[in-house]
Design a protein around this motif. Structure first.
Motif, PDB file in Angstrom:
ATOM      1  N   ARG A 239       0.819  -1.206   0.000  1.00 42.00           N
ATOM      2  CA  ARG A 239       0.000   0.000   0.000  1.00 42.00           C
ATOM      3  C   ARG A 239       0.861   1.268   0.000  1.00 42.00           C
ATOM      4  N   ASN A 240       0.225   2.379  -0.329  1.00 40.17           N
ATOM      5  CA  ASN A 240       0.882   3.680  -0.349  1.00 40.17           C
ATOM      6  C   ASN A 240       0.739   4.330   1.020  1.00 40.17           C
ATOM      7  N   TYR A 241       1.828   4.355   1.782  1.00 40.22           N
ATOM      8  CA  TYR A 241       1.817   5.000   3.094  1.00 40.22           C
ATOM      9  C   TYR A 241       2.152   6.485   2.998  1.00 40.22           C
ATOM     10  N   GLU A 242       2.714   6.901   1.880  1.00 41.53           N
ATOM     11  CA  GLU A 242       3.257   8.245   1.778  1.00 41.53           C
ATOM     12  C   GLU A 242       2.195   9.313   1.572  1.00 41.53           C
ATOM     13  N   THR A 243       1.265   9.100   0.669  1.00 37.43           N
ATOM     14  CA  THR A 243       0.336  10.173   0.297  1.00 37.43           C
ATOM     15  C   THR A 243      -1.128   9.819   0.526  1.00 37.43           C
ATOM     16  N   SER A 244      -1.418   8.687   1.147  1.00 38.93           N
ATOM     17  CA  SER A 244      -2.808   8.318   1.411  1.00 38.93           C
ATOM     18  C   SER A 244      -2.995   8.012   2.893  1.00 38.93           C
ATOM     19  N   TYR A 245      -4.070   8.526   3.443  1.00 42.89           N
ATOM     20  CA  TYR A 245      -4.418   8.245   4.833  1.00 42.89           C
ATOM     21  C   TYR A 245      -5.521   7.191   4.928  1.00 42.89           C
ATOM     22  N   ALA A 246      -5.910   6.608   3.810  1.00 42.07           N
ATOM     23  CA  ALA A 246      -6.929   5.553   3.818  1.00 42.07           C
ATOM     24  C   ALA A 246      -6.324   4.261   4.342  1.00 42.07           C
ATOM     25  N   PRO A 247      -7.086   3.443   5.039  1.00 38.32           N
ATOM     26  CA  PRO A 247      -6.572   2.166   5.543  1.00 38.32           C
ATOM     27  C   PRO A 247      -6.663   1.071   4.491  1.00 38.32           C
ATOM     28  N   VAL A 248      -6.066  -0.057   4.788  1.00 31.71           N
ATOM     29  CA  VAL A 248      -6.381  -1.280   4.065  1.00 31.71           C
ATOM     30  C   VAL A 248      -7.773  -1.713   4.530  1.00 31.71           C
ATOM     31  N   ARG A 249      -8.658  -1.996   3.595  1.00 32.68           N
ATOM     32  CA  ARG A 249     -10.041  -2.325   3.963  1.00 32.68           C
ATOM     33  C   ARG A 249     -10.369  -3.768   3.587  1.00 32.68           C
ATOM     34  N   VAL A 250     -10.973  -4.465   4.533  1.00 32.75           N
ATOM     35  CA  VAL A 250     -11.477  -5.812   4.297  1.00 32.75           C
ATOM     36  C   VAL A 250     -12.991  -5.751   4.514  1.00 32.75           C
ATOM     37  N   ALA A 251     -13.746  -5.806   3.417  1.00 29.90           N
ATOM     38  CA  ALA A 251     -15.213  -5.751   3.482  1.00 29.90           C
ATOM     39  C   ALA A 251     -15.757  -7.137   3.194  1.00 29.90           C
ATOM     40  N   TRP A 252     -16.404  -7.743   4.182  1.00 32.62           N
ATOM     41  CA  TRP A 252     -16.903  -9.125   4.084  1.00 32.62           C
ATOM     42  C   TRP A 252     -18.418  -9.080   3.932  1.00 32.62           C
ATOM     43  N   PHE A 253     -18.901  -9.503   2.769  1.00 37.70           N
ATOM     44  CA  PHE A 253     -20.337  -9.562   2.503  1.00 37.70           C
ATOM     45  C   PHE A 253     -20.793 -11.021   2.544  1.00 37.70           C
ATOM     46  N   ASP A 255     -21.840 -12.796   0.116  1.00 40.76           N
ATOM     47  CA  ASP A 255     -21.471 -13.558  -1.076  1.00 40.76           C
ATOM     48  C   ASP A 255     -20.041 -13.314  -1.562  1.00 40.76           C
ATOM     49  N   ARG A 256     -19.301 -12.415  -0.891  1.00 39.57           N
ATOM     50  CA  ARG A 256     -17.960 -12.098  -1.363  1.00 39.57           C
ATOM     51  C   ARG A 256     -17.161 -11.371  -0.276  1.00 39.57           C
ATOM     52  N   ILE A 257     -15.857 -11.284  -0.513  1.00 37.96           N
ATOM     53  CA  ILE A 257     -14.957 -10.491   0.326  1.00 37.96           C
ATOM     54  C   ILE A 257     -14.165  -9.567  -0.591  1.00 37.96           C
ATOM     55  N   GLU A 258     -14.094  -8.299  -0.224  1.00 34.46           N
ATOM     56  CA  GLU A 258     -13.315  -7.328  -0.991  1.00 34.46           C
ATOM     57  C   GLU A 258     -12.168  -6.808  -0.134  1.00 34.46           C
ATOM     58  N   VAL A 259     -10.949  -6.957  -0.621  1.00 30.77           N
ATOM     59  CA  VAL A 259      -9.756  -6.443   0.050  1.00 30.77           C
ATOM     60  C   VAL A 259      -9.220  -5.301  -0.805  1.00 30.77           C
ATOM     61  N   THR A 260      -9.171  -4.109  -0.236  1.00 27.54           N
ATOM     62  CA  THR A 260      -8.779  -2.916  -0.982  1.00 27.54           C
ATOM     63  C   THR A 260      -7.649  -2.208  -0.264  1.00 27.54           C
ATOM     64  N   ASN A 261      -6.666  -1.778  -1.030  1.00 21.23           N
ATOM     65  CA  ASN A 261      -5.586  -0.996  -0.426  1.00 21.23           C
ATOM     66  C   ASN A 261      -5.287   0.234  -1.280  1.00 21.23           C
ATOM     67  N   VAL A 328      -9.265  -6.493  -4.638  1.00 22.21           N
ATOM     68  CA  VAL A 328      -9.398  -7.902  -4.997  1.00 22.21           C
ATOM     69  C   VAL A 328     -10.713  -8.417  -4.422  1.00 22.21           C
ATOM     70  N   THR A 329     -11.484  -9.122  -5.228  1.00 23.65           N
ATOM     71  CA  THR A 329     -12.761  -9.673  -4.783  1.00 23.65           C
ATOM     72  C   THR A 329     -12.706 -11.190  -4.847  1.00 23.65           C
ATOM     73  N   LEU A 330     -13.036 -11.821  -3.721  1.00 19.41           N
ATOM     74  CA  LEU A 330     -13.155 -13.281  -3.641  1.00 19.41           C
ATOM     75  C   LEU A 330     -14.635 -13.642  -3.526  1.00 19.41           C
ATOM     76  N   ARG A 331     -15.044 -14.649  -4.286  1.00 20.22           N
ATOM     77  CA  ARG A 331     -16.423 -15.123  -4.223  1.00 20.22           C
ATOM     78  C   ARG A 331     -16.481 -16.394  -3.408  1.00 20.22           C
ATOM     79  N   SER A 332     -17.564 -16.557  -2.693  1.00 18.36           N
ATOM     80  CA  SER A 332     -17.715 -17.721  -1.822  1.00 18.36           C
ATOM     81  C   SER A 332     -17.766 -19.020  -2.637  1.00 18.36           C
ATOM     82  N   ALA A 333     -17.213 -20.055  -2.060  1.00 18.25           N
ATOM     83  CA  ALA A 333     -17.261 -21.364  -2.706  1.00 18.25           C
ATOM     84  C   ALA A 333     -18.700 -21.862  -2.767  1.00 18.25           C
ATOM     85  N   GLN A 334     -19.022 -22.581  -3.854  1.00 14.43           N
ATOM     86  CA  GLN A 334     -20.387 -23.088  -4.048  1.00 14.43           C
ATOM     87  C   GLN A 334     -20.462 -24.563  -3.640  1.00 14.43           C
TER      88      GLN A 334
END
Length: 334
Positions: A239-253, A255-261, A328-334
């Motif tokens: 991740r960019n620590y220098e110019t962004s104050y946004a965190p690494v985000r893990v959003a768990w829904f 039907d899916r998980i989204e990991v954003t940096n 990155v988006t991961l989809r749940s196993a079926q």
């Protein structure tokens, strides 16, 4: 040669070009009178900028060979990276206002130092802790903690690096309007974050029974923990620590998980080659996390994620990449 106007008024008008707002960042420029071939001339000296790319009236110009043209996106990225290369990687720069008091020295001695240098070297190493921290780029020789030092062994990295944390949110639904079942902010050094994040992820995993052949059954999670761990730790590393104050985000829904940096492609990595090319925005942090066993530094992370998802029966990961973020988006196993 025509006579050149060298009066103070003319020199002042030329100097004012620096401050009229058309050139950003403002250049270091001197205007003086000189003599050339026995004639008075105006000499303008402009120092090379240390904050490239420089814009004139909002436009960056480059001169490849004998031509001058407007810079494209790749030209601007190259200029920006040259500036950063001159400054050194951000993760090894000192964090203004910090000191050794902001580092957990006991954690450094007991956990990081043995992993970084090996027990044999450690046994023979009698240097004071200040020298050990400086040699491993966790601090400067004068006792200022570096960005990498705070991330790896700081008590609270966000005191100096506001975005250096992980935000986890578990939604009871498939969109951002769904009720929130769990929300946590992990504002710790990377070793504490790794331990806490594994506990959080395991707590939200569900398992299912699948046939394994030969009248055998086995339990499989809806997401492979190996893939989740790889994506989260790589997000922290890249991740960019220098110019962004946004965190690494893990959003768990549901039907899916989204990991954003925050931090788009860096160096030789582009959105069309990231699966086979790797580069490091934070090389010292990458080396530290590899020493601790959290990541593999040789560009195999995406392949490991792909293999883990396939073994577990999940669809392939989806990637959304732009200039300032990586998701990155991961989809749940079926």
């Amino acid at each position: 040669m025509d006579e050149v106007d060298t009066r103070d008024r003319t020199l002042l008008a030329l100097t004012d070009m620096r401050d009229d707002g058309l050139i950003l960042d403002r250049p270091s420029m001197t205007v003086s009178v000189a003599v050339y071939r026995s004639k008075p001339v105006v000499r303008i000296r402009v120092e090379a900028s240390s904050t490239a790319p420089v814009r004139f009236d909002g436009i960056v110009w480059v001169r490849p060979g004998p031509t001058t043209r407007k810079a494209n996106r790749d030209d601007e990225r190259v200029l920006t990276e040259r500036r950063r290369a001159a400054d050194g990687p951000y993760d090894s720069r000192p964090a203004a206002g910090s000191g050794l008091r902001d580092l957990d020295l006991e954690l450094f001695r007991s956990a990081y130092l043995p992993a970084a240098v090996g027990p044999e070297v450690l046994e023979e190493n009698g240097r004071p802790v200040e020298q050990q921290l400086a040699s491993l780029r966790l601090a400067t020789p004068d006792g200022t903690a570096t960005a990498m030092g705070l991330i790896v062994a700081g008590y609270d990295p966000t005191a100096f690096l506001p975005g250096a944390y992980v935000q986890f949110v578990r939604y009871q639904g498939s969109d951002l309007d769904a009720p929130i079942a769990d929300e946590q902010e992990l504002r710790h050094n990377v070793m504490a974050v790794a331990d806490r994040l594994e506990t959080v992820l395991r707590g939200h995993l569900h398992t299912r029974i699948v046939e394994a052949g030969g009248f055998r059954e086995e339990q499989r999670p809806d997401y492979p923990l190996e893939a989740l761990r790889e994506l989260c730790m790589n997000a922290i590393m890249h991740r960019n620590y220098e110019t962004s104050y946004a965190p690494v985000r893990v959003a768990w829904f549901d039907d899916r998980i989204e990991v954003t940096n925050p931090g788009g492609p860096y160096g030789q990595v582009r959105s069309d080659n990231f699966e086979r090319v790797n580069d490091y925005r934070n090389p010292s942090l990458a080396a530290a996390m590899k020493s601790l066993g959290y990541v593999n530094r040789f560009g195999r992370g995406i392949g490991r994620v792909r293999a883990a998802l396939a073994r577990n029966g999940n669809p392939p990961a989806g990637y959304l990449i732009d200039d300032s973020s990586w998701s990155v988006t991961l989809r749940s196993a079926q």
